[in-house]
Motif scaffolding. Structure first.
Motif, PDB file in Angstrom:
ATOM      1  N   ILE A  75      21.819  47.072  18.781  1.00  0.00           N
ATOM      2  CA  ILE A  75      21.820  46.805  17.522  1.00  0.00           C
ATOM      3  C   ILE A  75      21.543  46.138  16.915  1.00  0.00           C
ATOM      4  O   ILE A  75      20.115  45.718  16.193  1.00  0.00           O
ATOM      5  N   ASP A  76      21.768  44.835  17.867  1.00  0.00           N
ATOM      6  CA  ASP A  76      21.644  43.152  16.986  1.00  0.00           C
ATOM      7  C   ASP A  76      20.050  43.046  17.567  1.00  0.00           C
ATOM      8  O   ASP A  76      19.129  42.962  16.575  1.00  0.00           O
ATOM      9  N   GLN A  77      19.564  43.846  18.592  1.00  0.00           N
ATOM     10  CA  GLN A  77      17.707  43.189  18.366  1.00  0.00           C
ATOM     11  C   GLN A  77      16.794  43.972  17.756  1.00  0.00           C
ATOM     12  O   GLN A  77      16.032  43.577  17.996  1.00  0.00           O
ATOM     13  N   GLU A  78      17.602  45.697  17.373  1.00  0.00           N
ATOM     14  CA  GLU A  78      16.109  46.311  17.412  1.00  0.00           C
ATOM     15  C   GLU A  78      16.416  45.772  15.557  1.00  0.00           C
ATOM     16  O   GLU A  78      15.512  46.012  14.918  1.00  0.00           O
ATOM     17  N   LEU A  79      17.894  44.973  14.503  1.00  0.00           N
ATOM     18  CA  LEU A  79      17.740  44.930  13.674  1.00  0.00           C
ATOM     19  C   LEU A  79      16.776  43.412  13.781  1.00  0.00           C
ATOM     20  O   LEU A  79      16.309  43.308  12.907  1.00  0.00           O
ATOM     21  N   ALA A  80      16.821  42.441  14.634  1.00  0.00           N
ATOM     22  CA  ALA A  80      16.461  41.321  14.096  1.00  0.00           C
ATOM     23  C   ALA A  80      14.687  41.914  14.620  1.00  0.00           C
ATOM     24  O   ALA A  80      13.685  41.108  13.850  1.00  0.00           O
ATOM     25  N   ALA A  81      14.232  42.681  15.371  1.00  0.00           N
ATOM     26  CA  ALA A  81      12.924  43.379  15.565  1.00  0.00           C
ATOM     27  C   ALA A  81      12.244  43.974  13.953  1.00  0.00           C
ATOM     28  O   ALA A  81      11.274  43.894  14.104  1.00  0.00           O
ATOM     29  N   HIS A  82      13.173  44.684  13.674  1.00  0.00           N
ATOM     30  CA  HIS A  82      12.955  44.734  12.206  1.00  0.00           C
ATOM     31  C   HIS A  82      12.541  44.159  11.173  1.00  0.00           C
ATOM     32  O   HIS A  82      11.540  44.641  10.454  1.00  0.00           O
ATOM     33  N   ARG A  83      13.235  43.208  11.392  1.00  0.00           N
ATOM     34  CA  ARG A  83      13.682  42.301   9.865  1.00  0.00           C
ATOM     35  C   ARG A  83      11.667  41.812  10.631  1.00  0.00           C
ATOM     36  O   ARG A  83      11.159  40.765   9.606  1.00  0.00           O
ATOM     37  N   CYS A  84      11.347  41.339  12.064  1.00  0.00           N
ATOM     38  CA  CYS A  84      10.303  40.498  12.281  1.00  0.00           C
ATOM     39  C   CYS A  84       9.270  41.481  11.818  1.00  0.00           C
ATOM     40  O   CYS A  84       8.119  40.467  11.250  1.00  0.00           O
ATOM     41  N   CYS A  85       9.505  42.677  12.610  1.00  0.00           N
ATOM     42  CA  CYS A  85       8.278  43.230  12.030  1.00  0.00           C
ATOM     43  C   CYS A  85       8.362  43.912  10.275  1.00  0.00           C
ATOM     44  O   CYS A  85       6.875  43.658   9.976  1.00  0.00           O
ATOM     45  N   GLN A  86       8.641  43.558   9.898  1.00  0.00           N
ATOM     46  CA  GLN A  86       8.395  43.276   7.822  1.00  0.00           C
ATOM     47  C   GLN A  86       8.071  42.313   7.699  1.00  0.00           C
ATOM     48  O   GLN A  86       7.074  42.507   6.645  1.00  0.00           O
ATOM     49  N   THR A  87       8.328  41.129   8.284  1.00  0.00           N
ATOM     50  CA  THR A  87       7.866  39.978   7.836  1.00  0.00           C
ATOM     51  C   THR A  87       6.175  39.462   7.970  1.00  0.00           C
ATOM     52  O   THR A  87       5.424  39.785   7.241  1.00  0.00           O
ATOM     53  N   LEU A  88       5.974  40.654   9.340  1.00  0.00           N
ATOM     54  CA  LEU A  88       4.483  40.437  10.277  1.00  0.00           C
ATOM     55  C   LEU A  88       4.156  41.550   9.015  1.00  0.00           C
ATOM     56  O   LEU A  88       2.902  41.731   8.531  1.00  0.00           O
ATOM     57  N   ALA A  89       4.720  42.802   8.403  1.00  0.00           N
ATOM     58  CA  ALA A  89       3.284  43.427   7.832  1.00  0.00           C
ATOM     59  C   ALA A  89       3.599  42.923   6.932  1.00  0.00           C
ATOM     60  O   ALA A  89       2.357  42.984   6.439  1.00  0.00           O
TER      61      ALA A  89
END
Length: 195
Positions: A75-89
């Motif tokens: 769950i933690d890693q999916e949320l971290a990836a979510h935040r990173c992809c939001q920033t990259l987007a």
């Protein structure tokens, strides 16, 4: 209508309700109310089937509690990836940014699925507070490369987790998560190709 399927129900009440719902006999209706026989039928008690939770046969039951820390990590890693992809987007223009934004939403949904599985197993809702995460510093391409590699690692971890559980629901969830991580790796590759 066959009376056997109503062993613990008041047949008279059912007949009254059914007559109110279906006042006229219709040919396309599969049910028919039949008056009960005057003599009472012997009661048949059908015991509930035994729960085989101790054997690990129950989906998302307490026998799968050993996977709790692993689910929290995912769950933690999916949320971290979510935040990173939001920033990259926000940093990638055009269709690449939209693809990353869509991917971020999918990662959040995947975290929700994992969190739901954790809740069903433990009875405790695990959803970490929204952290700002580490900012994406440096070139966007380098950050995308890191995410590409992370998605491949996540897929391998999910496949190993699927192989290491006896819970069929967790196994299916882990396989689904692995497939989604692999698909996300290819999305990132596609974004890089467009840059």
């Amino acid at each position: 209508m066959d009376q056997e399927w109503l062993p613990n129900c008041d047949r008279e009440v059912f007949a009254r309700v059914w007559k109110r719902v279906m006042p006229d006999r219709r040919e396309d209706c599969p049910f028919e109310v039949v008056e009960a026989a005057q003599q009472s039928l012997p009661a048949v008690v059908v015991p509930d089937p035994p729960v085989a939770e101790e054997e690990g046969a129950v989906c998302l039951g307490s026998a799968s509690a050993v996977h709790g820390p692993q689910l929290q990590q995912y769950i933690d890693q999916e949320l971290a990836a979510h935040r990173c992809c939001q920033t990259l987007a926000r940093r990638v223009p055009g269709s690449g940014g939209r693809m990353l934004s869509t991917m971020a939403a999918e990662q959040r949904r995947q975290a929700k699925r994992l969190s739901t599985a954790y809740f069903l197993i433990s009875g405790v809702r695990y959803w970490p507070a929204d952290r700002s995460g580490s900012p994406v510093n440096g070139p966007v391409t380098a950050a995308l490369r890191e995410q590409f590699q992370a998605m491949q690692r996540y897929a391998a971890c999910y496949r190993a987790a699927a192989a290491g559980t006896a819970d069929p629901c967790l196994e299916a969830l882990f396989h689904q998560s692995a497939e989604e991580a692999e698909a996300h790796a290819w999305v990132i590759r596609n974004v890089l190709e467009q840059m």
